[in-house]
Design a protein around this motif. Structure first.
Motif, PDB file in Angstrom:
ATOM      1  N   ARG A  96       0.850  -1.186   0.000  1.00 40.13           N
ATOM      2  CA  ARG A  96       0.000   0.000   0.000  1.00 40.13           C
ATOM      3  C   ARG A  96       0.887   1.239   0.000  1.00 40.13           C
ATOM      4  O   ARG A  96       1.885   1.302   0.713  1.00 40.13           O
ATOM      5  N   GLN A  97       0.498   2.217  -0.788  1.00 40.36           N
ATOM      6  CA  GLN A  97       1.279   3.440  -0.925  1.00 40.36           C
ATOM      7  C   GLN A  97       0.959   4.413   0.214  1.00 40.36           C
ATOM      8  O   GLN A  97      -0.200   4.603   0.579  1.00 40.36           O
ATOM      9  N   ALA A  98       1.996   5.010   0.750  1.00 36.79           N
ATOM     10  CA  ALA A  98       1.857   6.011   1.799  1.00 36.79           C
ATOM     11  C   ALA A  98       2.952   7.052   1.609  1.00 36.79           C
ATOM     12  O   ALA A  98       3.924   6.828   0.883  1.00 36.79           O
ATOM     13  N   ALA A  99       2.772   8.194   2.267  1.00 32.11           N
ATOM     14  CA  ALA A  99       3.780   9.255   2.198  1.00 32.11           C
ATOM     15  C   ALA A  99       3.868   9.947   3.547  1.00 32.11           C
ATOM     16  O   ALA A  99       2.872  10.049   4.270  1.00 32.11           O
ATOM     17  N   VAL A 100       5.068  10.382   3.874  1.00 34.12           N
ATOM     18  CA  VAL A 100       5.293  11.132   5.113  1.00 34.12           C
ATOM     19  C   VAL A 100       6.031  12.422   4.777  1.00 34.12           C
ATOM     20  O   VAL A 100       6.699  12.519   3.750  1.00 34.12           O
ATOM     21  N   LEU A 101       5.879  13.397   5.671  1.00 32.57           N
ATOM     22  CA  LEU A 101       6.545  14.674   5.474  1.00 32.57           C
ATOM     23  C   LEU A 101       7.702  14.804   6.456  1.00 32.57           C
ATOM     24  O   LEU A 101       7.501  14.779   7.667  1.00 32.57           O
ATOM     25  N   ILE A 102       8.913  14.904   5.908  1.00 36.67           N
ATOM     26  CA  ILE A 102      10.079  15.247   6.719  1.00 36.67           C
ATOM     27  C   ILE A 102      10.127  16.767   6.717  1.00 36.67           C
ATOM     28  O   ILE A 102      10.631  17.398   5.782  1.00 36.67           O
ATOM     29  N   ALA A 103       9.541  17.353   7.755  1.00 34.35           N
ATOM     30  CA  ALA A 103       9.393  18.810   7.827  1.00 34.35           C
ATOM     31  C   ALA A 103      10.571  19.405   8.584  1.00 34.35           C
ATOM     32  O   ALA A 103      10.814  19.066   9.741  1.00 34.35           O
ATOM     33  N   LEU A 104      11.297  20.293   7.914  1.00 30.21           N
ATOM     34  CA  LEU A 104      12.458  20.943   8.501  1.00 30.21           C
ATOM     35  C   LEU A 104      12.094  22.358   8.926  1.00 30.21           C
ATOM     36  O   LEU A 104      11.433  23.086   8.184  1.00 30.21           O
ATOM     37  N   GLY A 150       0.583   9.494   6.033  1.00 27.83           N
ATOM     38  CA  GLY A 150      -0.391   8.418   6.032  1.00 27.83           C
ATOM     39  C   GLY A 150      -0.595   7.839   4.655  1.00 27.83           C
ATOM     40  O   GLY A 150       0.195   8.053   3.737  1.00 27.83           O
ATOM     41  N   LYS A 151      -1.692   7.107   4.519  1.00 26.21           N
ATOM     42  CA  LYS A 151      -1.992   6.371   3.303  1.00 26.21           C
ATOM     43  C   LYS A 151      -2.388   7.296   2.151  1.00 26.21           C
ATOM     44  O   LYS A 151      -3.038   8.317   2.348  1.00 26.21           O
ATOM     45  N   PHE A 152      -1.992   6.898   0.952  1.00 24.61           N
ATOM     46  CA  PHE A 152      -2.411   7.572  -0.271  1.00 24.61           C
ATOM     47  C   PHE A 152      -3.908   7.362  -0.454  1.00 24.61           C
ATOM     48  O   PHE A 152      -4.410   6.243  -0.343  1.00 24.61           O
ATOM     49  N   THR A 210       4.831  -4.121   7.647  1.00 27.10           N
ATOM     50  CA  THR A 210       3.375  -4.032   7.772  1.00 27.10           C
ATOM     51  C   THR A 210       2.687  -3.803   6.427  1.00 27.10           C
ATOM     52  O   THR A 210       1.483  -3.552   6.388  1.00 27.10           O
ATOM     53  N   GLY A 211       3.441  -3.875   5.341  1.00 24.58           N
ATOM     54  CA  GLY A 211       2.838  -3.853   4.014  1.00 24.58           C
ATOM     55  C   GLY A 211       2.705  -2.494   3.359  1.00 24.58           C
ATOM     56  O   GLY A 211       1.878  -2.314   2.466  1.00 24.58           O
ATOM     57  N   PHE A 212       3.540  -1.529   3.775  1.00 19.25           N
ATOM     58  CA  PHE A 212       3.490  -0.203   3.166  1.00 19.25           C
ATOM     59  C   PHE A 212       4.773   0.103   2.413  1.00 19.25           C
ATOM     60  O   PHE A 212       5.848  -0.383   2.769  1.00 19.25           O
ATOM     61  N   GLU A 213       4.632   0.896   1.364  1.00 22.11           N
ATOM     62  CA  GLU A 213       5.775   1.499   0.686  1.00 22.11           C
ATOM     63  C   GLU A 213       5.649   2.999   0.923  1.00 22.11           C
ATOM     64  O   GLU A 213       4.754   3.651   0.389  1.00 22.11           O
ATOM     65  N   ILE A 214       6.533   3.524   1.777  1.00 20.72           N
ATOM     66  CA  ILE A 214       6.436   4.909   2.234  1.00 20.72           C
ATOM     67  C   ILE A 214       7.351   5.798   1.405  1.00 20.72           C
ATOM     68  O   ILE A 214       8.539   5.527   1.273  1.00 20.72           O
ATOM     69  N   THR A 215       6.784   6.868   0.868  1.00 20.70           N
ATOM     70  CA  THR A 215       7.569   7.872   0.156  1.00 20.70           C
ATOM     71  C   THR A 215       7.796   9.060   1.079  1.00 20.70           C
ATOM     72  O   THR A 215       6.843   9.762   1.429  1.00 20.70           O
TER      73      THR A 215
END
Length: 195
Positions: free
Chosen positions: A35-43, A73-75, A114-119
Motif C-alpha cells: 500500500r502506498q503512503a507518504a510522510v513529510l520530513i518537515a524541517l 499516512g496512506k495515499f 506491515t505492508g506499506f511502501e512509504i515515500t
C-alpha cells in the motif's frame, strides 16, 4: 565532512543536495503488493539550527500505537500525488498548512513489514505555525535537532532474522523518546546522505 552538516542552515540544505536523483531502496524485497503512503520530513529552524518535526502516535491506535513517526499516512484516491498525500496528512494531523511548506524533494521509498511502501517528502516550513494536534492521530509533537541526528553515535543498528532473512532495524534515542522502525531508517539514510 560531518562538521559541515552540523552547522548547516536551511538554505544550505536546500541548495547543496539533489534529493530527487537518489534511487529507490526497497531493502525488504517484499513480493506482495504494498500500500502506498507518504510522510513529510518537515524541517524548521529553531534556536539557530535545523530541526525535524516528529509526532508520537496515541496508544489507543490499532496500528503502531505509541510509536514515533513523521506526519503522514496512506495515499487516498483524491490525492493527485504522494507529495499531496504527505502535505494533506500533515495538515490534518498537526495543522501544518500545505501553503506553509516549500517542498524540496522526495526521498527513496521505504518498505515496511506491515505492508506499506512509504515515500518521504522533504519540505521546509516557511513560517512558524501554531500546531493543532488531531487527538485521534497524534499524542505529541516535538522536534529533534539535525545536529543530534547526524552524529553516528546516536543512530544504532541491530540485525534481526525474520522468516530466514536478515534485516537491519535502526534505533535512535532522543530524550525520553525511542525512535525506531521505518522512521529511524529514513532518518538514518538522510543523515548518511548529508554526511
Amino acid at each position: 565532512m560531518a562538521h559541515i552538516a552540523l552547522n548547516m542552515q536551511l538554505t544550505d540544505f536546500k541548495t547543496r543536495y539533489s534529493l530527487l536523483q537518489l534511487p529507490s531502496d526497497p531493502s525488504l524485497n517484499i513480493s506482495s503488493p504494498l500500500r502506498q503512503a507518504a510522510v513529510l520530513i518537515a524541517l524548521t529552524k529553531f534556536d539557530g539550527e535545523i530541526h525535524i518535526l516528529l509526532t508520537k502516535r496515541p496508544n489507543h491506535l490499532r496500528s503502531h500505537p505509541g510509536q514515533i513517526s513523521f506526519p503522514g499516512g496512506k495515499f487516498e484516491q483524491d490525492d493527485k500525488s504522494l507529495v499531496e498525500t504527505a502535505l494533506r496528512e500533515a495538515d490534518e494531523e498537526i495543522a501544518l498548512s500545505p501553503d506553509n511548506v516549500e517542498v524540496i524533494g522526495q526521498y527513496p521509498v521505504q518498505q515496511t513489514f506491515t505492508g506499506f511502501e512509504i515515500t518521504p517528502v522533504i519540505g521546509l516550513i516557511k513560517e512558524q505555525f501554531n500546531p493543532i494536534l488531531d487527538p485521534g492521530e497524534v499524542e505529541e509533537l516535538f522536534t529533534v535537532p539535525l545536529s543530534f541526528l547526524i552524529q553516528n553515535k546516536h543512530r544504532q543498528k541491530h540485525v534481526y532474522h525474520r522468516h530466514g532473512k536478515r534485516h537491519c532495524v535502526y534505533f535512535i534515542r532522543y530524550r525520553e523518546h525511542l525512535i525506531w522502525g521505518a522512521t529511524a531508517a529514513i532518518l538514518n539514510r538522510l543523515c548518511i546522505h548529508l554526511q
